[in-house]
Motif scaffolding. Structure first.
Motif, short mmCIF file in Angstrom:
data_model
loop_
_atom_site.label_atom_id
_atom_site.label_comp_id
_atom_site.label_asym_id
_atom_site.label_seq_id
_atom_site.Cartn_x
_atom_site.Cartn_y
_atom_site.Cartn_z
N GLY A 39 57.14 48.90 37.18
CA GLY A 39 56.93 50.33 37.38
C GLY A 39 55.85 50.62 38.40
O GLY A 39 56.00 51.52 39.24
N TRP A 40 54.76 49.85 38.36
CA TRP A 40 53.68 50.07 39.33
C TRP A 40 54.13 49.69 40.73
O TRP A 40 53.80 50.38 41.69
CB TRP A 40 52.46 49.24 38.92
N ILE A 41 54.87 48.60 40.85
CA ILE A 41 55.37 48.20 42.17
C ILE A 41 56.32 49.26 42.71
O ILE A 41 56.31 49.60 43.91
CB ILE A 41 56.07 46.83 42.08
N LEU A 42 57.14 49.85 41.84
CA LEU A 42 58.02 50.92 42.27
C LEU A 42 57.21 52.14 42.70
O LEU A 42 57.56 52.81 43.68
CB LEU A 42 58.97 51.29 41.13
N ALA A 43 56.11 52.44 41.98
CA ALA A 43 55.26 53.56 42.36
C ALA A 43 54.65 53.35 43.73
O ALA A 43 54.57 54.27 44.55
CB ALA A 43 54.17 53.76 41.31
N VAL A 44 54.22 52.12 44.03
CA VAL A 44 53.66 51.82 45.34
C VAL A 44 54.73 51.97 46.42
O VAL A 44 54.46 52.51 47.50
CB VAL A 44 53.07 50.39 45.35
N LEU A 45 55.93 51.52 46.14
CA LEU A 45 57.02 51.64 47.11
C LEU A 45 57.32 53.10 47.43
O LEU A 45 57.42 53.50 48.61
CB LEU A 45 58.27 50.94 46.58
N LEU A 46 57.44 53.93 46.40
CA LEU A 46 57.74 55.33 46.62
C LEU A 46 56.57 56.07 47.28
O LEU A 46 56.77 56.91 48.16
CB LEU A 46 58.11 56.00 45.30
N LEU A 47 55.36 55.72 46.85
CA LEU A 47 54.19 56.37 47.43
C LEU A 47 54.00 55.98 48.89
O LEU A 47 53.58 56.79 49.72
CB LEU A 47 52.94 56.04 46.62
N SER A 48 54.31 54.73 49.22
CA SER A 48 54.22 54.31 50.62
C SER A 48 55.21 55.07 51.49
O SER A 48 54.93 55.37 52.66
CB SER A 48 54.46 52.81 50.74
N ALA A 49 56.37 55.43 50.93
CA ALA A 49 57.33 56.24 51.68
C ALA A 49 56.76 57.64 51.93
O ALA A 49 56.92 58.20 53.02
CB ALA A 49 58.64 56.34 50.90
N ARG A 50 56.08 58.22 50.94
CA ARG A 50 55.46 59.54 51.12
C ARG A 50 54.38 59.48 52.20
O ARG A 50 54.32 60.35 53.08
CB ARG A 50 54.86 60.02 49.80
N ILE A 51 53.53 58.45 52.15
CA ILE A 51 52.43 58.35 53.12
C ILE A 51 52.97 58.04 54.51
O ILE A 51 52.49 58.58 55.52
CB ILE A 51 51.43 57.28 52.66
N ALA A 52 53.97 57.17 54.59
CA ALA A 52 54.53 56.83 55.89
C ALA A 52 55.15 58.05 56.56
O ALA A 52 55.00 58.25 57.77
CB ALA A 52 55.57 55.72 55.73
N ALA A 53 55.84 58.89 55.79
CA ALA A 53 56.42 60.11 56.36
C ALA A 53 55.34 61.06 56.83
O ALA A 53 55.47 61.71 57.88
CB ALA A 53 57.32 60.80 55.32
N LEU A 54 54.23 61.15 56.08
CA LEU A 54 53.13 62.02 56.48
C LEU A 54 52.51 61.54 57.78
O LEU A 54 52.27 62.33 58.71
CB LEU A 54 52.08 62.08 55.37
#
Length: 262
Positions: free
Chosen positions: A11-26
């Motif tokens: 779950g934490w690895i998935l959170a990092v993956l999704l959060l990295s997508a948010r930051i990368a788009a920003l």
């Protein structure tokens, strides 16, 4: 690899993956990283590093595990949309500096001469490129990058990773920032533009009274010198309108993030 997954938790690895997508788009929507010649791999690693650090406090509440690949793809696209919406607020603030640079370029006469702008990867007039680079430098000087990271963390608090966010609620704050963009961009360049308009008026009076003088030959160097002197005098008052442009970013973010789940 299995030991790492079991230690950190899927779950934490998935959170990092999704959060990295948010930051990368920003980051992709902002000219901050483009102002420096950073390789693509470095930008990807920065986004992943930011995601890992920001996701640490949320390790106790990991993102919900998707049931299939379609759900994971939907969550990933949703995080990209959130990051792009946050980045749009930053991009419009920097567009205010670009607008001010274009106004000054037209008045000074530099609109024809164009150079390569590393911040936007396009060819722009000379002073527009200077305004863009100066905007990026000033953003770091006023610790705007700290506020940017705090805004990302606040977005995770208001819109948890993997959870739906009211994207439609961002339309009104972004529209307000876009409406204020022109006023703030003109306020940034107003002293220079008004000063050069007075120079144009003076040249018009001279041309009317001395028609034998070639105003095309005389006016161009006079306006360039007057414009550069106005830029030198304007630099001392640059901070106030620039601060209002940057403050528009956080007003837009706050108005949108306030609609998040409490």
């Amino acid at each position: 690899m299995n030991a790492l997954v079991s230690t950190l938790g899927a779950g934490w690895i998935l959170a990092v993956l999704l959060l990295s997508a948010r930051i990368a788009a920003l980051l992709l929507m902002t000219p901050l990283l483009y102002a420096a010649a950073l390789p693509l791999l470095v930008r990807v690693l920065m986004a992943l590093g930011f995601a890992c650090v920001i996701a640490l406090p949320f390790a106790g509440t990991p993102a919900p595990a998707p049931h299939d690949f379609g759900v994971l793809l939907q969550a990933l696209l949703h995080e990209l949309a959130i990051g792009a919406t946050l980045g749009l607020g930053v991009l419009m603030a920097f567009a205010g500096f670009a607008l001010a640079g274009r106004l000054v370029d037209v008045q000074v006469g530099f609109g024809i001469a164009q150079v390569f702008d590393p911040a936007t990867r396009t060819r722009v007039p000379v002073l527009s490129s200077v305004f863009g680079l100066f905007a990026a430098v000033f953003f770091f000087l006023v610790n705007g990058h700290h506020a940017l990271l705090r805004g990302i963390a606040y977005s995770v608090e208001r819109f948890p990773v993997g959870q739906p966010a009211p994207l439609a609620a961002a339309a009104e704050p972004i529209a307000r920032e876009a409406a204020a963009l022109f006023a703030l961009g003109f306020a940034l360049a107003a002293p220079i533009v008004l000063g050069l308009l007075l120079v144009d008026f003076a040249l018009g009076v001279i041309s009317r009274n001395l028609p034998q003088m070639n105003m095309l030959v005389l006016g161009v160097p006079v306006k360039i010198v007057a414009g550069l002197l106005a830029l030198w005098a304007w630099a001392a008052t640059f901070g106030a309108p620039a601060g209002r442009l940057y403050a528009a970013i956080y007003r837009t973010w706050t108005a949108w993030l306030a609609t998040g789940a409490r």
